[in-house]
Design an enzyme around this catalytic site. Structure first.
Site, mmCIF file in Angstrom:
data_model
loop_
_atom_site.group_PDB
_atom_site.id
_atom_site.type_symbol
_atom_site.label_atom_id
_atom_site.label_comp_id
_atom_site.label_asym_id
_atom_site.label_seq_id
_atom_site.Cartn_x
_atom_site.Cartn_y
_atom_site.Cartn_z
ATOM 1 N N ARG A 1 -62.791 33.126 40.839
ATOM 2 C CA ARG A 1 -62.242 34.187 41.689
ATOM 3 C C ARG A 1 -60.731 34.027 41.781
ATOM 4 N NH1 ARG A 1 -65.976 38.134 42.141
ATOM 5 N NH2 ARG A 1 -67.999 37.178 42.407
ATOM 6 N N ILE A 2 -60.056 35.158 41.918
ATOM 7 C CA ILE A 2 -58.601 35.124 42.051
ATOM 8 C C ILE A 2 -58.262 35.162 43.534
ATOM 9 C CG2 ILE A 2 -56.480 36.407 41.550
ATOM 10 C CD1 ILE A 2 -58.086 37.478 39.040
ATOM 11 N N ASN B 1 -54.330 24.616 39.352
ATOM 12 C CA ASN B 1 -55.449 25.130 38.554
ATOM 13 C C ASN B 1 -55.412 24.464 37.189
ATOM 14 O OD1 ASN B 1 -57.594 26.987 37.777
ATOM 15 N ND2 ASN B 1 -56.039 28.091 36.584
ATOM 16 N N HIS C 1 -56.502 25.029 33.161
ATOM 17 C CA HIS C 1 -56.802 26.149 32.260
ATOM 18 C C HIS C 1 -56.934 25.614 30.826
ATOM 19 C CE1 HIS C 1 -56.875 30.302 30.969
ATOM 20 N NE2 HIS C 1 -56.074 29.936 29.975
ATOM 21 N N ASP D 1 -53.158 32.646 35.992
ATOM 22 C CA ASP D 1 -52.809 31.630 34.985
ATOM 23 C C ASP D 1 -51.317 31.678 34.640
ATOM 24 O OD1 ASP D 1 -55.501 30.880 34.906
ATOM 25 O OD2 ASP D 1 -55.957 32.302 33.317
HETATM 26 C C1 GRF Z 1 -62.681 24.343 32.479
HETATM 27 O O1 GRF Z 1 -62.651 24.336 31.083
HETATM 28 C C2 GRF Z 1 -61.435 24.939 33.061
HETATM 29 O O2 GRF Z 1 -60.328 24.756 32.268
HETATM 30 C C3 GRF Z 1 -61.790 26.397 33.124
HETATM 31 O O3 GRF Z 1 -63.154 26.430 33.463
HETATM 32 C C4 GRF Z 1 -63.783 25.241 33.022
HETATM 33 C C5 GRF Z 1 -64.492 24.631 34.186
HETATM 34 O O4 GRF Z 1 -65.334 23.590 33.805
HETATM 35 N N1 GRF Z 1 -60.907 27.072 34.046
HETATM 36 P P1 GRF Z 1 -66.062 22.685 34.871
HETATM 37 O O5 GRF Z 1 -66.780 23.602 35.859
HETATM 38 O O6 GRF Z 1 -65.040 21.822 35.544
HETATM 39 O O7 GRF Z 1 -67.047 21.885 34.067
#
Ligand code: GRF
Length: 191
Positions: free
Chosen positions: A80-81, A96, A98, A134
């Site tokens: 969610r944003i 965050n 990414h 992001d």
């Molecule tokens: C990760 O790859 C993160 O970069 C992306 O969503 C994934 C989450 O993985 N935003 P997890 O739930 O921590 O296993």
């Protein structure tokens, strides 16, 4: 800590709590694996279902974070944003992770996008959250090579292995006060 999915990054944080402590795990998805991991570790959980309105959702999340006594928010796979209220209430205190080398491939399909573009190197980014998706100031990045036989699963697995090292290191750095933001530039000076 905010998560919606499998919570493997949450697990990496749980396993590396020394300079920081996870005081609550919040999710918009009841029953997700991340919540199970938190419960297994004895960490309080809180479910905040999407009410269909970003401002209301953001207020509820912020209130729960404050009530838990958290000083910062870590988002990992949180789908969610958050609205502007979160950035106003936690300035420079929301991060965050990414799965790309931002600013390349923002959004929910970063791994697929890297494969489609045929890049030879992608990677992972930990960044501060701002009002765009992001987009906030980049704290740290690790490159990951793309192999010719990679598919989404194999590439994501190697990206996640890096995520699980990088995210706890950044959160510990933040907790120790080693990370300073100046505009879009972030200085990380390890002790
Ligand atoms: C990760 O790859 C993160 O970069 C992306 O969503 C994934 C989450 O993985 N935003 P997890 O739930 O921590 O296993």
């Amino acid at each position: 800590m905010l998560a919606s999915g499998s919570g493997s990054n949450l697990q990496a944080l749980i396993d590396n709590q020394a300079d920081f402590r996870i005081v609550v795990v919040l999710s918009d998805r009841p029953g997700c694996r991340a919540l199970e991991r938190a419960e297994a570790a004895g960490i309080p959980v809180s479910v905040c279902p999407w009410p269909g309105d970003r401002a209301r959702f953001t207020s509820a999340i912020c209130d729960r974070v404050v009530a838990a006594g958290a000083e910062a928010m870590v988002l990992a796979g949180f789908m969610r944003i958050l609205g502007p209220e979160a950035i106003q209430r936690f300035p420079g205190r929301i991060v965050n992770i990414h799965p790309s080398l931002l600013p390349a491939f923002p959004g929910a399909h970063a791994v697929e996008a890297a494969l489609e573009q045929g890049v030879k190197v992608t990677g992972v980014t930990v960044h501060f959250v701002d009002e765009e998706v992001d987009h906030g100031p980049i704290i740290a990045q690790v490159p990951v090579g793309v192999r010719s036989d990679d598919d989404r699963a194999s590439l994501h697995a190697r990206l996640q292995a890096e995520e699980h090292r990088l995210l706890p290191a950044v959160v510990a750095g933040l907790a120790r006060g080693e990370i300073e933001v100046r505009g879009r530039r972030v200085d990380w000076r390890p002790d």
